[in-house]
Design an enzyme around this catalytic site. Structure first.
Site, PDB file in Angstrom:
ATOM      1  N   CYS A  52      78.474  25.327  42.528  1.00 41.16           N
ATOM      2  CA  CYS A  52      79.739  25.848  41.986  1.00 41.16           C
ATOM      3  C   CYS A  52      80.930  25.189  42.674  1.00 41.16           C
ATOM      4  CB  CYS A  52      79.823  27.367  42.160  1.00 41.16           C
ATOM      5  SG  CYS A  52      78.496  28.256  41.337  1.00 41.16           S
ATOM      6  N   ARG A 135      75.884  29.405  33.882  1.00 44.31           N
ATOM      7  CA  ARG A 135      77.029  28.482  33.734  1.00 44.31           C
ATOM      8  C   ARG A 135      77.332  28.343  32.238  1.00 44.31           C
ATOM      9  NH1 ARG A 135      77.351  26.427  38.917  1.00 44.31           N
ATOM     10  NH2 ARG A 135      75.344  26.531  39.981  1.00 44.31           N
TER      11      ARG A 135
END
Ligand code: BEZ
Length: 235
Positions: A52, A135
């Protein structure tokens, strides 16, 4: 037996489900606050995680490029606001990735500790994780309609050049009434939709356009890169 709570997942062509949320840049009302511009609403599994972090550094360093294409970015995870703030500060102060450093994330990140937004958008996919968002990437157009959705699993960092390519391709399709073929990039030939489908070129066979038809269903024509970019970039 208790019936599990099932929220229908938004689909391409749906109006983006509305919500109000607290973010690192204040409260937002989505998609209403974004009317008139494209937006990318994307989720990440968790703050203070390496994949991330690399994604945020990449996206933040491309924010201006997306803004020039009239597109705003909005992040989300199920972490709280103070976690987001502390993570972004750490990224700026300490992390280097692929030559990027001192990266400041200026776009809003939604705190979604209740999972209200992430559930509404199908970002919690229990087969992958019931405590973290996958995601997800939602492209929403200036009228608030969802135009593309991409999901990636937790372990797979996204390709942000592809997200930019997809944005420009959709804007080009809207501006010129065409479709874009595999791996299209600005400057490549585009597809002229066949008669009877979306937006037919009226004078397709009369030779006025430099169009090549290999069969009735496969016609291409050139659009110069500068013409594409003139149509999609902000003046
Ligand atoms: C990461 O961003 O590194 C990550 C987050 C959740 C699961 C796996 C990887």
């Amino acid at each position: 037996m208790e019936t599990p709570e099932i929220t229908p997942m938004p689909r391409i062509g749906d109006k983006a489900p509305s919500f109000t949320a607290v973010t690192t840049q204040g409260t937002i009302h989505f998609p209403e606050d974004y009317t008139g511009s494209w937006s990318i609403l994307f989720s990440h599994p968790a703050d203070f995680t390496p994949v991330c972090t690399s994604e945020f550094m990449t996206f933040a360093s491309m924010e201006e490029k997306f803004a020039q294409a009239n597109c705003k970015l909005i992040g989300l995870s199920v972490d709280g606001l103070y976690s987001h703030i502390a993570w972004l500060r750490t990224i700026k102060e300490k992390i280097e990735y692929k030559g990027m450093k001192n990266v400041e994330v200026k776009f809003p990140i939604i705190e979604d500790i209740t999972m209200e937004v992430s559930k509404k958008y199908g970002m919690i996919q229990p087969g992958e994780s019931s405590t973290k968002a996958v995601r997800a990437v939602f492209f929403v157009d200036p009228k608030g309609t969802i135009r593309a959705i991409i999901y990636y699993p937790l372990s797979l960092g996204r390709n942000f050049d592809e997200l930019y390519r997809a944005l420009i391709a959709m804007q080009t399709a809207d501006a010129f009434g065409i479709a874009t073929p595999a791996d299209w990039r600005p400057g490549d030939d585009v597809i002229v939709p066949p008669a009877g489908s979306c937006g037919v070129a009226k004078d397709r066979m009369d030779g006025k356009e430099p169009m090549k038809c290999y069969d009735w269903f496969f016609c291409t024509k050139p659009i110069a890169e500068d013409e594409v970019m003139k149509a999609v970039l902000q003046k």
